[in-house]
Design a protein around this motif. Structure first.
Motif, PDB file in Angstrom:
ATOM      1  N   LEU A  22       0.827  -1.207   0.000  1.00  0.00           N
ATOM      2  CA  LEU A  22       0.000   0.000   0.000  1.00  0.00           C
ATOM      3  C   LEU A  22       0.863   1.260   0.000  1.00  0.00           C
ATOM      4  O   LEU A  22       0.398   2.340   0.376  1.00  0.00           O
ATOM      5  CB  LEU A  22      -0.930   0.003   1.222  1.00  0.00           C
ATOM      6  N   SER A  23       2.113   1.120  -0.431  1.00  0.00           N
ATOM      7  CA  SER A  23       3.051   2.248  -0.358  1.00  0.00           C
ATOM      8  C   SER A  23       2.625   3.421  -1.229  1.00  0.00           C
ATOM      9  O   SER A  23       3.035   4.559  -0.978  1.00  0.00           O
ATOM     10  CB  SER A  23       4.458   1.792  -0.754  1.00  0.00           C
ATOM     11  N   GLY A  24       1.807   3.176  -2.229  1.00  0.00           N
ATOM     12  CA  GLY A  24       1.336   4.268  -3.078  1.00  0.00           C
ATOM     13  C   GLY A  24      -0.087   4.680  -2.784  1.00  0.00           C
ATOM     14  O   GLY A  24      -0.695   5.428  -3.560  1.00  0.00           O
TER      15      GLY A  24
END
Length: 332
Positions: A271-273
């Motif tokens: 979910l880094s973006g």
């Protein structure tokens, strides 16, 4: 015989294919199992293999039964996400892996304690920036400290033995006392007495209706000031909002969690973006004295091998109407 895997990751495929000595036809789906996808299970699927965040409600189980599924195999120890009464009603056998590499989870719990206490994660980042100051990195000796263990099943027992090796005093709470641990000097006490005496508390019990939010404001108030709390068991054992308040007040000096009560929306995903809208997990991550790992404790070569081998052997036995050697693997 066909097995359909849900919540499957690349490593699941690697290990299950490596240990497929039973000529199973295997299909791997990345999506989790729930009402949204149960209808997509094709007739001819003999078994489904699921993980911690799959939701096997009565509705889902009825749909699986209509499609001819005979076995639900949990590739984990916990089973709070399965409606066992529905499975019994629709004559679907349910099995799990209760004893895979307890060392994996126990050692991860110890790693969290050591990291939080000696602040090695902070020291690592400092040194990479050429900052060799020791200010703010003070820890304490584990030797002589009192460690409270909630749940002394296979993982909890392994954790107890490791902490004895550090020279800790270990006390425990469990409805079923372990005679071997008692011979090693571990004292069993009621839950509230354990959390009252412990400098470090580590949770190793399953999640049930009776112990949901076991760690809440009332329990926290009974703990020592500055206690370290570790949870590698199930997220629902902790009331996150209550723990956040305790962290803000300094009642809990450090928190290590490998599980989270709303983890199905977060863990096992990149979910880094993305913008994470869960305010509680964002608040936890913001604390300098909180360590969060994404359900990683089980993640060792040995554990994944044992999970794959045990699961496939049990499913093969059930579909072939063979006797299961260990009753603990069968839930229904």
């Amino acid at each position: 015989m066909k097995i359909l895997f849900f919540s499957a990751k690349p490593y699941d495929k690697v290990f299950f294919e490596r240990h497929n000595h039973y000529a199973f036809e295997m299909e791997f789906w990345e999506t989790h199992l729930g009402p949204h996808i149960a209808n997509a299970v094709k007739p001819g699927t003999d078994a489904v293999c699921v993980f911690v965040n799959d939701k096997l409600t009565a509705e889902v189980i009825k749909t699986l039964a209509e499609r001819g599924v005979k076995v639900i195999a949990l590739r984990c120890a916990g089973f709070n996400n399965v409606d066992l009464e529905a499975a019994k009603k629709y004559s679907i056998r349910v099995c799990r892996v209760p004893a895979y590499s307890p060392e994996a989870v126990a050692e991860h719990a110890v790693a969290m304690i050591l990291t939080l206490n000696r602040k090695t994660h902070k020291a690592y980042n400092r040194v990479r920036e050429q900052n060799f100051s020791l200010t703010g990195l003070m820890g304490f000796n584990l030797f002589g400290k009192t460690v409270g263990v909630i749940g002394t099943g296979k993982i909890g027992t392994t954790f107890c033995k490791i902490m004895l090796g550090f020279g800790c005093k270990v006390i425990a709470s469990d409805p079923f006392e372990n005679d071997e641990l008692k011979l090693r000097g571990i004292q069993y006490l009621p839950f509230h007495e354990v959390i009252k005496q412990a400098d470090i508390i580590s949770l190793h019990c399953p999640l049930t209706a009776e112990n949901s939010y076991l760690i809440n404001t009332s329990a926290i108030s009974a703990m020592k000031n500055g206690v370290i709390l570790i949870n590698t068991s199930r997220g629902g054992l902790i009331n996150t909002k209550d723990v956040i308040e305790a962290l803000k007040k300094g009642k809990i000096s450090a928190l290590g969690i490998d599980v989270y009560e709303q983890e199905q929306k977060l863990f096992f995903k990149d979910l880094s973006g993305s913008i994470i809208t869960d305010d509680d997990i964002q608040r936890l991550i913001s604390f300098p004295n909180v360590l969060v790992t994404g359900h990683q404790a089980f993640f060792t070569e040995e554990a994944l091998s044992e999970i794959a081998e045990s699961t496939l052997l049990t499913v093969s036995s059930l579909l072939s109407n063979k006797v299961i050697e260990e009753d603990s693997v069968l839930l229904v």
